[in-house]
Design a protein around this motif. Structure first.
Motif, PDB file in Angstrom:
ATOM      1  N   GLY A  57      10.653 -13.677 -28.651  1.00  0.00           N
ATOM      2  CA  GLY A  57      10.369 -12.692 -29.694  1.00  0.00           C
ATOM      3  C   GLY A  57      10.824 -13.230 -31.030  1.00  0.00           C
ATOM      4  O   GLY A  57      11.462 -14.287 -31.094  1.00  0.00           O
ATOM      5  N   ASP A 103      12.877  -7.573 -25.866  1.00  0.00           N
ATOM      6  CA  ASP A 103      13.472  -8.561 -24.966  1.00  0.00           C
ATOM      7  C   ASP A 103      14.654  -7.965 -24.207  1.00  0.00           C
ATOM      8  O   ASP A 103      14.787  -8.149 -22.993  1.00  0.00           O
ATOM      9  CB  ASP A 103      13.935  -9.758 -25.809  1.00  0.00           C
ATOM     10  CG  ASP A 103      14.293 -10.970 -24.971  1.00  0.00           C
ATOM     11  OD1 ASP A 103      13.437 -11.416 -24.190  1.00  0.00           O
ATOM     12  OD2 ASP A 103      15.419 -11.460 -25.091  1.00  0.00           O
ATOM     13  N   ILE A 107      11.777  -5.522 -20.948  1.00  0.00           N
ATOM     14  CA  ILE A 107      11.806  -6.435 -19.794  1.00  0.00           C
ATOM     15  C   ILE A 107      13.239  -6.759 -19.352  1.00  0.00           C
ATOM     16  O   ILE A 107      13.502  -6.961 -18.174  1.00  0.00           O
ATOM     17  CB  ILE A 107      10.985  -7.715 -20.114  1.00  0.00           C
ATOM     18  CG1 ILE A 107      10.829  -8.593 -18.879  1.00  0.00           C
ATOM     19  CG2 ILE A 107      11.582  -8.491 -21.269  1.00  0.00           C
ATOM     20  CD1 ILE A 107       9.811  -9.719 -19.057  1.00  0.00           C
ATOM     21  N   ASN A 131       9.453  -2.153 -32.387  1.00  0.00           N
ATOM     22  CA  ASN A 131       8.211  -2.573 -31.696  1.00  0.00           C
ATOM     23  C   ASN A 131       8.309  -4.034 -31.259  1.00  0.00           C
ATOM     24  O   ASN A 131       9.323  -4.705 -31.517  1.00  0.00           O
ATOM     25  CB  ASN A 131       6.971  -2.326 -32.574  1.00  0.00           C
ATOM     26  CG  ASN A 131       6.814  -3.254 -33.780  1.00  0.00           C
ATOM     27  OD1 ASN A 131       5.793  -3.249 -34.429  1.00  0.00           O
ATOM     28  ND2 ASN A 131       7.806  -4.066 -34.111  1.00  0.00           N
ATOM     29  N   THR A 135       4.236 -10.190 -30.815  1.00  0.00           N
ATOM     30  CA  THR A 135       2.947 -10.169 -30.113  1.00  0.00           C
ATOM     31  C   THR A 135       1.936  -9.199 -30.726  1.00  0.00           C
ATOM     32  O   THR A 135       0.928  -8.894 -30.108  1.00  0.00           O
ATOM     33  CB  THR A 135       3.176  -9.817 -28.634  1.00  0.00           C
ATOM     34  OG1 THR A 135       4.099  -8.728 -28.560  1.00  0.00           O
ATOM     35  CG2 THR A 135       3.711 -10.989 -27.858  1.00  0.00           C
TER      36      THR A 135
HETATM   37  C1  LIG Z   1       7.167 -12.538 -19.035  1.00  0.00           C
HETATM   38  C2  LIG Z   1       6.613 -12.311 -20.407  1.00  0.00           C
HETATM   39  N1  LIG Z   1       5.988 -11.159 -20.685  1.00  0.00           N
HETATM   40  C3  LIG Z   1       5.491 -10.932 -21.919  1.00  0.00           C
HETATM   41  C4  LIG Z   1       5.612 -11.882 -22.896  1.00  0.00           C
HETATM   42  C5  LIG Z   1       5.002 -11.643 -24.256  1.00  0.00           C
HETATM   43  N2  LIG Z   1       6.005 -11.338 -25.269  1.00  0.00           N
HETATM   44  C6  LIG Z   1       6.498 -12.299 -26.076  1.00  0.00           C
HETATM   45  S1  LIG Z   1       7.602 -11.700 -27.174  1.00  0.00           S
HETATM   46  C7  LIG Z   1       7.417 -10.133 -26.567  1.00  0.00           C
HETATM   47  C8  LIG Z   1       8.149  -8.952 -27.145  1.00  0.00           C
HETATM   48  C9  LIG Z   1       9.026  -9.256 -28.255  1.00  0.00           C
HETATM   49  O1  LIG Z   1       9.559  -8.075 -28.784  1.00  0.00           O
HETATM   50  P1  LIG Z   1      11.048  -7.976 -29.264  1.00  0.00           P
HETATM   51  O2  LIG Z   1      11.968  -8.481 -28.243  1.00  0.00           O
HETATM   52  O3  LIG Z   1      11.275  -6.586 -29.741  1.00  0.00           O
HETATM   53  O4  LIG Z   1      11.126  -9.036 -30.456  1.00  0.00           O
HETATM   54  P2  LIG Z   1      10.499  -9.039 -31.924  1.00  0.00           P
HETATM   55  O5  LIG Z   1       9.360 -10.012 -31.862  1.00  0.00           O
HETATM   56  O6  LIG Z   1      10.053  -7.641 -32.266  1.00  0.00           O
HETATM   57  O7  LIG Z   1      11.620  -9.511 -32.780  1.00  0.00           O
HETATM   58  C10 LIG Z   1       6.513 -10.096 -25.517  1.00  0.00           C
HETATM   59  C11 LIG Z   1       6.130  -8.863 -24.798  1.00  0.00           C
HETATM   60  C12 LIG Z   1       6.272 -13.090 -22.569  1.00  0.00           C
HETATM   61  N3  LIG Z   1       6.449 -14.046 -23.483  1.00  0.00           N
HETATM   62  N4  LIG Z   1       6.746 -13.272 -21.323  1.00  0.00           N
END
Ligand SMILES: Cc1ncc(C[n+]2csc(CCOP(=O)(O)OP(=O)(O)O)c2C)c(N)n1
Length: 279
Positions: A57, A103, A107, A131, A135
């Motif tokens: 993320g 993160d 998940i 949010n 992605t």
């Molecule tokens: C197993 C897996 N599922 C989904 C993703 C896609 N993915 C990458 S970053 C992310 C979410 C990031 O959100 P956050 O932790 O709130 O960080 P931000 O970008 O908002 O700082 C997702 C769902 C992934 N990389 N690996």
């Protein structure tokens, strides 16, 4: 294109080859980094005994690649178990997780709750930008009820989770929440948490200027005004006997229960003594 960059006293903590950084204009991530580096500089003066762990993320990109330190950029949702492993194998190190709300709470939510319950000796800094920024701005467990995201274009039908409250209930030694406007308080929280044992959790409310802000606030100034007007410090709320419907910020928990490392060390010496006296 050439640009002039002036040196800064905190440059020694940064991989200056990746500056200018990769965050969007107005993103709160680097002001959180700034407060953190000020805290480290004042208390430790170097990254010598630090290990940073992050998942996937935008927020996870704060330490890696920007910090000139030992960093592990691990799987989405898994920075906490990796960090606990690092700490148990190397109890002398300061192990810090910096990652996003998706993160750490979507998940990775299970790891967060149980790390707090186990009082694992790591500091977790969670950037809550409401949010999944990286992605495209999907719904997260932290997205406020009614808010617009790319997956809830007519408003979020769910209710948001109060992450700090859950972590406090689960057993963490230190829990605080601030916004990126609270630079002094953030720095002080980082300083305090870095010198404590056990599980320490600092949530920082932060603007995602490419995804969440345009959909819900129009521009950066509006969300910063919202942070200013719609947050209330826990001590003020306690004095008034009401949160006035605002987001509560401040230090929620400060306790000194033994951390996981000390608990395991004590258990090990008791077990060894019992084994020796049984022979
Ligand atoms: C197993 C897996 N599922 C989904 C993703 C896609 N993915 C990458 S970053 C992310 C979410 C990031 O959100 P956050 O932790 O709130 O960080 P931000 O970008 O908002 O700082 C997702 C769902 C992934 N990389 N690996």
């Amino acid at each position: 294109m050439s640009s002039t960059r002036y040196s800064h006293p905190l440059d020694k903590y940064l991989r200056t080859e990746v500056i200018p950084h990769v965050m969007c204009p107005g993103c709160g991530n680097m002001s959180i980094a700034n407060a953190f580096l000020r805290a480290v500089d004042k208390i430790f003066g170097s990254f010598e005994k630090f290990v940073f762990v992050s998942g996937i993320g935008c927020a996870a990109w704060i330490p890696s690649p920007h910090f000139k330190a030992d960093t592990i950029h691990t799987l989405h949702g898994r920075p906490i178990p990796v960090a606990i492993g690092v700490k148990l194998a190397n109890p002398d190190l300061h192990v810090v997780v910096i990652s996003g709300d998706g993160d750490l709470v979507a998940i990775g939510g299970n790891h967060l709750i149980h790390a707090a319950r186990r009082n694992a000796d790591i500091l977790v800094i969670m950037v809550n930008n409401f949010n999944y920024g990286m992605t495209g701005g999907q719904l997260a467990p932290t997205t406020p009820h009614g808010a617009i995201t790319i997956t809830t274009p007519y408003g979020n039908p769910e209710h948001e989770i109060d992450v700090s409250k859950i972590v406090a209930e689960a057993g963490a030694n230190y829990v605080a929440r601030w916004t990126i406007l609270h630079q002094i308080q953030l720095e002080n929280s980082f300083k305090k948490a870095l010198q404590m044992e056990g599980f320490r959790f600092i949530e920082v409310l932060s603007p995602c200027t490419s995804r969440y802000v345009p959909r819900n606030f129009g521009n950066l100034k509006n969300i910063l005004d919202f942070f200013k007007k719609n947050t209330i410090d826990i001590q003020v709320a306690q004095r008034k006997g009401s949160t006035e419907g605002k987001i509560v910020i401040g230090e929620f928990v400060i306790r000194d229960r033994p951390g996981l490392v000390r608990s395991i060390q004590e258990l090990r010496s008791r077990a060894l003594n019992a084994w020796r006296s049984s022979r």
